[in-house]
Design an enzyme around this catalytic site. Structure first.
Site, PDB file in Angstrom:
ATOM      1  N   ALA A  66       0.868  -1.178   0.000  1.00 32.75           N
ATOM      2  CA  ALA A  66       0.000   0.000   0.000  1.00 32.75           C
ATOM      3  C   ALA A  66       0.902   1.224   0.000  1.00 32.75           C
ATOM      4  O   ALA A  66       2.036   1.167   0.500  1.00 32.75           O
ATOM      5  CB  ALA A  66      -0.870  -0.010   1.251  1.00 32.75           C
ATOM      6  N   GLY A 111       0.560  -4.973   0.739  1.00 35.00           N
ATOM      7  CA  GLY A 111      -0.594  -5.020  -0.158  1.00 35.00           C
ATOM      8  C   GLY A 111      -0.283  -5.685  -1.489  1.00 35.00           C
ATOM      9  O   GLY A 111      -1.184  -6.197  -2.157  1.00 35.00           O
ATOM     10  N   GLU A 114      -0.666  -9.263  -0.811  1.00 39.57           N
ATOM     11  CA  GLU A 114      -2.116  -9.487  -0.640  1.00 39.57           C
ATOM     12  C   GLU A 114      -2.831  -9.486  -1.995  1.00 39.57           C
ATOM     13  O   GLU A 114      -3.748 -10.277  -2.220  1.00 39.57           O
ATOM     14  CB  GLU A 114      -2.695  -8.404   0.274  1.00 39.57           C
ATOM     15  CG  GLU A 114      -2.203  -8.550   1.706  1.00 39.57           C
ATOM     16  CD  GLU A 114      -2.625  -7.386   2.593  1.00 39.57           C
ATOM     17  OE1 GLU A 114      -2.126  -6.260   2.359  1.00 39.57           O
ATOM     18  OE2 GLU A 114      -3.445  -7.591   3.493  1.00 39.57           O
ATOM     19  N   GLU A 134       4.280  -5.401   7.425  1.00 43.38           N
ATOM     20  CA  GLU A 134       3.503  -4.369   8.142  1.00 43.38           C
ATOM     21  C   GLU A 134       3.928  -4.184   9.596  1.00 43.38           C
ATOM     22  O   GLU A 134       3.819  -3.077  10.132  1.00 43.38           O
ATOM     23  CB  GLU A 134       2.006  -4.699   8.070  1.00 43.38           C
ATOM     24  CG  GLU A 134       1.369  -4.438   6.712  1.00 43.38           C
ATOM     25  CD  GLU A 134       1.485  -5.592   5.736  1.00 43.38           C
ATOM     26  OE1 GLU A 134       2.234  -6.561   6.018  1.00 43.38           O
ATOM     27  OE2 GLU A 134       0.833  -5.544   4.683  1.00 43.38           O
TER      28      GLU A 134
HETATM   29  N1  COA Z   1       4.597   3.165  -0.372  1.00 39.69           N
HETATM   30  C1  COA Z   1       5.025   4.335  -0.896  1.00 39.69           C
HETATM   31  N2  COA Z   1       6.183   4.480  -1.552  1.00 39.69           N
HETATM   32  C2  COA Z   1       6.958   3.381  -1.678  1.00 39.69           C
HETATM   33  C3  COA Z   1       6.577   2.134  -1.156  1.00 39.69           C
HETATM   34  C4  COA Z   1       5.327   2.040  -0.483  1.00 39.69           C
HETATM   35  N3  COA Z   1       4.873   0.891   0.022  1.00 39.69           N
HETATM   36  N4  COA Z   1       7.562   1.235  -1.431  1.00 39.69           N
HETATM   37  C5  COA Z   1       8.511   1.901  -2.106  1.00 39.69           C
HETATM   38  N5  COA Z   1       8.151   3.198  -2.258  1.00 39.69           N
HETATM   39  C6  COA Z   1       8.906   4.275  -2.923  1.00 39.69           C
HETATM   40  C7  COA Z   1      10.080   4.740  -2.091  1.00 39.69           C
HETATM   41  O1  COA Z   1       9.657   5.676  -1.108  1.00 39.69           O
HETATM   42  C8  COA Z   1      10.957   5.341  -3.148  1.00 39.69           C
HETATM   43  O2  COA Z   1      10.418   6.597  -3.504  1.00 39.69           O
HETATM   44  P1  COA Z   1      11.402   7.885  -3.701  1.00 39.69           P
HETATM   45  O3  COA Z   1      12.316   7.481  -4.843  1.00 39.69           O
HETATM   46  O4  COA Z   1      10.472   9.000  -4.052  1.00 39.69           O
HETATM   47  O5  COA Z   1      12.136   8.050  -2.410  1.00 39.69           O
HETATM   48  C9  COA Z   1      10.748   4.425  -4.339  1.00 39.69           C
HETATM   49  O6  COA Z   1       9.504   3.761  -4.109  1.00 39.69           O
HETATM   50  C10 COA Z   1      11.834   3.361  -4.477  1.00 39.69           C
HETATM   51  O7  COA Z   1      11.907   2.637  -3.263  1.00 39.69           O
HETATM   52  P2  COA Z   1      13.282   2.453  -2.439  1.00 39.69           P
HETATM   53  O8  COA Z   1      12.935   2.204  -1.006  1.00 39.69           O
HETATM   54  O9  COA Z   1      14.206   3.581  -2.720  1.00 39.69           O
HETATM   55  O10 COA Z   1      13.868   1.144  -3.119  1.00 39.69           O
HETATM   56  P3  COA Z   1      14.864   0.078  -2.464  1.00 39.69           P
HETATM   57  O11 COA Z   1      15.303  -0.803  -3.573  1.00 39.69           O
HETATM   58  O12 COA Z   1      15.891   0.751  -1.643  1.00 39.69           O
HETATM   59  O13 COA Z   1      13.950  -0.784  -1.442  1.00 39.69           O
HETATM   60  C11 COA Z   1      11.976  -2.005  -0.783  1.00 39.69           C
HETATM   61  C12 COA Z   1      12.901  -1.593  -1.943  1.00 39.69           C
HETATM   62  C13 COA Z   1      10.767  -2.716  -1.414  1.00 39.69           C
HETATM   63  C14 COA Z   1      12.691  -2.955   0.156  1.00 39.69           C
HETATM   64  C15 COA Z   1      11.512  -0.738  -0.019  1.00 39.69           C
HETATM   65  O14 COA Z   1      11.015   0.210  -0.955  1.00 39.69           O
HETATM   66  C16 COA Z   1      10.442  -0.976   1.008  1.00 39.69           C
HETATM   67  O15 COA Z   1      10.708  -1.515   2.063  1.00 39.69           O
HETATM   68  N6  COA Z   1       9.186  -0.561   0.707  1.00 39.69           N
HETATM   69  C17 COA Z   1       8.092  -0.603   1.635  1.00 39.69           C
HETATM   70  C18 COA Z   1       7.576  -2.008   1.762  1.00 39.69           C
HETATM   71  C19 COA Z   1       6.449  -2.065   2.768  1.00 39.69           C
HETATM   72  O16 COA Z   1       6.635  -1.816   3.945  1.00 39.69           O
HETATM   73  N7  COA Z   1       5.262  -2.421   2.283  1.00 39.69           N
HETATM   74  C20 COA Z   1       4.122  -2.571   3.097  1.00 39.69           C
HETATM   75  C21 COA Z   1       3.317  -1.327   3.113  1.00 39.69           C
HETATM   76  S1  COA Z   1       1.880  -1.547   4.134  1.00 39.69           S
END
Ligand code: COA
Length: 259
Positions: A66, A111, A114, A134
């Site tokens: 999400a 999400g 999911e 989460e």
């Molecule tokens: N919501 C909003 N933005 C998100 C996102 C999310 N769930 N997941 C990634 N992004 C965005 C990042 O903020 C970043 O944006 P920016 O370039 O404007 O800063 C962009 O996507 C790239 O992500 P980044 O974190 O830089 O990539 P990474 O390769 O370093 O890490 C992940 C990849 C997937 C490990 C990491 O993005 C992450 O942990 N995301 C969240 C996962 C999460 O907690 N999901 C559950 C949500 S309820």
């Protein structure tokens, strides 16, 4: 139809939906939900669509969850409404009478995992990663993840993944039964198309009946065995049942019409 956050295409009855926010790892914001909701309606209502694939744009993510930026400042009631909206759309995918499969091309987190689990089954690229992170945010999954993960991989494995926020790779997802196939990234869509091309030759009403009866297993308001009996009867009076049985006896390929 055209969508602001999705790319779609239709080839040989297979509708491909690509969630298209690669710079945000295809995170599910309000607009994506609105578009997904509409796209499932399109799948259900367009007779030219026999089945569908959901995938993510870019080489890195299916959906990284999400959109966390939309979580800021939500009240309890607003958070519950958000979860309900997500659950309703994912139920719509799960209960679609046409097969919808996830082609998981990278991160399927929160999400995103999911969404993949709401699809009828999943095919992963070898770089895919699955998880419900989460608890890192002080949350639990809200779009059905606690339920479907437990249904798909069993309670012990599900609870461990839910409470540790651990990510599993594609090989582990295959071993857990979370995905049906793991293929090299470059072959993911071709594999999904190959699997659906076979399914698309089968009787549509019988396919719909299989999906309904399998979903009834997990619906406590329904009796799955009774659902099966009823659907079996309904299939018996279809033109496609006559066609399928005649084709077998006449040693020819059946030509189903979905009636
Ligand atoms: N919501 C909003 N933005 C998100 C996102 C999310 N769930 N997941 C990634 N992004 C965005 C990042 O903020 C970043 O944006 P920016 O370039 O404007 O800063 C962009 O996507 C790239 O992500 P980044 O974190 O830089 O990539 P990474 O390769 O370093 O890490 C992940 C990849 C997937 C490990 C990491 O993005 C992450 O942990 N995301 C969240 C996962 C999460 O907690 N999901 C559950 C949500 S309820």
């Amino acid at each position: 139809m055209s969508y602001s956050t999705l790319l779609t295409s239709l080839d040989n009855g297979i509708f491909t939906i690509t969630i298209n926010r690669p710079d945000k790892l295809n995170a599910l914001n309000k607009d994506v939900f609105t578009d997904l909701d509409q796209a499932v309606e399109e799948i259900q209502n367009d007779p030219a669509i026999k089945s569908a694939i959901i995938t993510g744009a870019g080489p890195k993510a299916f959906v990284a969850g999400a959109d966390i930026t939309e979580f800021n400042g939500l009240s309890k009631a607003a958070a519950m409404a958000l979860a309900k909206r997500g659950q309703d759309i994912f139920f719509k995918i799960e209960n679609c009478t046409k097969p919808i499969i996830a082609a998981v091309n990278g991160f399927a987190l929160g999400g995103g995992c999911e969404l993949a689990m709401a699809c009828h089954f999943r095919i992963a690229s070898d770089n895919a990663k699955f998880g419900q992170p989460e608890v890192n945010l002080g949350l639990l999954p809200g779009y059905g993840g606690t339920q479907r993960l437990t249904q798909l991989i069993g309670k012990g494995r599900a609870i461990e993944l839910l409470i540790s926020a651990a990510m599993i790779d594609a090989a582990t997802a295959l071993q857990y039964g979370l995905v049906n196939y793991v293929v090299p990234a470059g072959e993911l869509l071709n594999k999904a198309i190959a699997v659906l091309s076979v399914i698309n030759t089968k009787a549509p009403l019988a396919i719909a009946a299989c999906i309904e009866a399998a979903n009834a297993v997990f619906d406590e308001t329904r009796n799955g065995y009774a659902t099966e009996i009823n659907a079996f009867g309904e299939c018996f009076v279809t033109a496609d049942m006559k066609e399928g049985t005649s084709a077998f006896l006449e040693k020819r390929k059946a030509n189903f019409i979905g009636k």
